[in-house]
Design a protein around this motif. Structure first.
Motif, short mmCIF file in Angstrom:
data_model
loop_
_atom_site.label_atom_id
_atom_site.label_comp_id
_atom_site.label_asym_id
_atom_site.label_seq_id
_atom_site.Cartn_x
_atom_site.Cartn_y
_atom_site.Cartn_z
N PHE A 256 10.20 18.78 -16.49
CA PHE A 256 10.05 20.09 -17.14
C PHE A 256 10.66 20.03 -18.54
CE2 PHE A 256 11.26 24.47 -18.12
CZ PHE A 256 10.12 25.17 -17.75
N HIS A 257 11.88 19.51 -18.63
CA HIS A 257 12.55 19.41 -19.93
C HIS A 257 11.74 18.55 -20.90
CE1 HIS A 257 15.59 19.15 -23.02
NE2 HIS A 257 15.46 17.83 -22.97
N GLN B 159 6.54 18.94 -26.12
CA GLN B 159 5.24 19.59 -26.30
C GLN B 159 5.34 21.08 -26.58
OE1 GLN B 159 2.28 18.43 -23.25
NE2 GLN B 159 3.82 16.96 -22.57
N ALA B 160 5.95 21.84 -25.67
CA ALA B 160 5.91 23.30 -25.78
C ALA B 160 6.68 23.83 -26.98
CB ALA B 160 6.42 23.94 -24.49
N VAL B 161 7.93 23.39 -27.16
CA VAL B 161 8.73 23.91 -28.28
C VAL B 161 8.10 23.55 -29.63
CG1 VAL B 161 10.95 23.74 -29.48
CG2 VAL B 161 10.88 24.25 -27.04
N PRO B 162 7.66 22.31 -29.84
CA PRO B 162 6.98 22.04 -31.11
C PRO B 162 5.74 22.93 -31.32
CG PRO B 162 7.65 19.97 -30.10
CD PRO B 162 7.91 21.06 -29.08
N GLY C 296 4.78 29.55 -35.35
CA GLY C 296 5.64 30.49 -36.06
C GLY C 296 6.66 31.22 -35.21
N MET C 297 6.78 30.88 -33.94
CA MET C 297 7.79 31.54 -33.10
C MET C 297 9.17 30.97 -33.40
SD MET C 297 6.47 32.41 -29.34
CE MET C 297 4.76 32.74 -29.02
N ASP C 298 10.15 31.85 -33.38
CA ASP C 298 11.54 31.46 -33.62
C ASP C 298 12.19 31.08 -32.29
OD1 ASP C 298 14.15 31.09 -34.43
OD2 ASP C 298 14.41 33.13 -35.21
N VAL C 299 12.20 29.78 -31.98
CA VAL C 299 12.86 29.28 -30.78
C VAL C 299 14.34 29.09 -31.14
CG1 VAL C 299 12.99 27.42 -29.09
CG2 VAL C 299 10.76 28.15 -30.00
N VAL C 300 15.18 29.89 -30.51
CA VAL C 300 16.61 29.90 -30.82
C VAL C 300 17.34 28.82 -30.03
CG1 VAL C 300 18.71 31.30 -30.77
CG2 VAL C 300 16.51 32.34 -31.39
N VAL D 141 15.19 30.75 -25.25
CA VAL D 141 15.55 31.96 -26.00
C VAL D 141 14.73 31.97 -27.29
CG1 VAL D 141 17.41 33.25 -27.13
CG2 VAL D 141 17.90 31.85 -25.09
N ARG D 142 14.04 33.09 -27.51
CA ARG D 142 13.24 33.27 -28.73
C ARG D 142 13.64 34.58 -29.39
NH1 ARG D 142 7.50 31.91 -25.92
NH2 ARG D 142 8.48 33.10 -24.26
N ALA D 143 13.51 34.64 -30.71
CA ALA D 143 13.85 35.85 -31.47
C ALA D 143 12.61 36.40 -32.16
CB ALA D 143 14.92 35.55 -32.51
N TYR D 144 12.54 37.74 -32.21
CA TYR D 144 11.38 38.43 -32.78
C TYR D 144 11.86 39.58 -33.66
CZ TYR D 144 8.95 35.95 -29.06
OH TYR D 144 8.46 34.97 -28.24
N GLU D 145 10.98 40.03 -34.53
CA GLU D 145 11.27 41.17 -35.40
C GLU D 145 11.21 42.49 -34.64
OE1 GLU D 145 12.27 40.92 -38.57
OE2 GLU D 145 12.17 38.74 -38.32
N SER D 146 10.34 42.56 -33.61
CA SER D 146 10.14 43.81 -32.87
C SER D 146 9.47 43.50 -31.53
CB SER D 146 9.22 44.75 -33.66
OG SER D 146 7.92 44.17 -33.76
N ARG D 147 9.39 44.52 -30.69
CA ARG D 147 8.68 44.38 -29.42
C ARG D 147 7.19 44.11 -29.65
NH1 ARG D 147 9.74 45.26 -23.77
NH2 ARG D 147 7.68 45.12 -22.85
N GLU D 148 6.64 44.76 -30.65
CA GLU D 148 5.23 44.55 -30.99
C GLU D 148 4.98 43.11 -31.45
OE1 GLU D 148 6.35 48.62 -30.87
OE2 GLU D 148 7.12 47.12 -32.25
N ALA D 149 5.90 42.57 -32.24
CA ALA D 149 5.77 41.18 -32.69
C ALA D 149 5.84 40.23 -31.50
CB ALA D 149 6.86 40.85 -33.71
N LEU D 150 6.76 40.49 -30.58
CA LEU D 150 6.86 39.67 -29.36
C LEU D 150 5.54 39.66 -28.62
CD1 LEU D 150 9.66 39.64 -26.70
CD2 LEU D 150 7.31 40.03 -26.04
N GLN D 151 5.00 40.84 -28.38
CA GLN D 151 3.75 40.95 -27.62
C GLN D 151 2.59 40.26 -28.34
OE1 GLN D 151 3.86 45.22 -27.22
NE2 GLN D 151 4.71 45.09 -25.15
#
Length: 120
Positions: free
Chosen positions: A20-21, A27-30, A36-40, A55-65
């Motif tokens: 999994f790691h 693959q997945a994180v790259p 353009g996702m912010d993988v923290v 853990v990922r960071a977003y500007e808003s709930r709408e951006a996440l979705q």
């Protein structure tokens, strides 16, 4: 500035953590970052065997979705690492929290991923 972080924790099927790691790290994180996702932070959870976090960071709930719908709906994801990851997950939980940019930066610097999934 505030950021919405999503903490996704996975309970993996027994014996699947190393594979999994590898799929997440190579693959997945790259792919997430190219889209353009912010993988923290991501990696093995130190408190239990066979658990993992992303853990990922977003500007808003709408951006996440919007970002997640575009990513998880893409052929690149479905035809790429999706089955290598999904097939190893027993359960998962998402938690959303508003935090400061400073908290995101701190979380990023204190939780750098390791190529070794069994580190403690």
């Amino acid at each position: 500035m505030k950021r919405l972080i999503e903490i996704r924790t996975y309970r993996l099927k027994p014996g699947t953590l190393p594979a999994f790691h590898e799929a997440v790290h190579t693959q997945a994180v790259p792919m997430l970052r190219i889209k353009g996702m912010d993988v923290v932070a991501y990696g093995r959870c130190d408190h239990e065997e066979e658990t993992y976090h992303l853990v990922r960071a977003y500007e808003s709930r709408e951006a996440l979705q919007a970002e997640q719908a575009a990513f998880y709906g893409s052929a690149e994801w479905r035809e790429g690492p999706r089955s290598a990851l999904v097939d190893r997950i027993e359960t998962y939980l998402n938690t959303l929290l508003w935090v400061s940019q400073e908290a995101v930066d701190s979380m990023r610097s204190l939780n750098t991923p390791s190529d070794a999934p069994n580190r403690r």
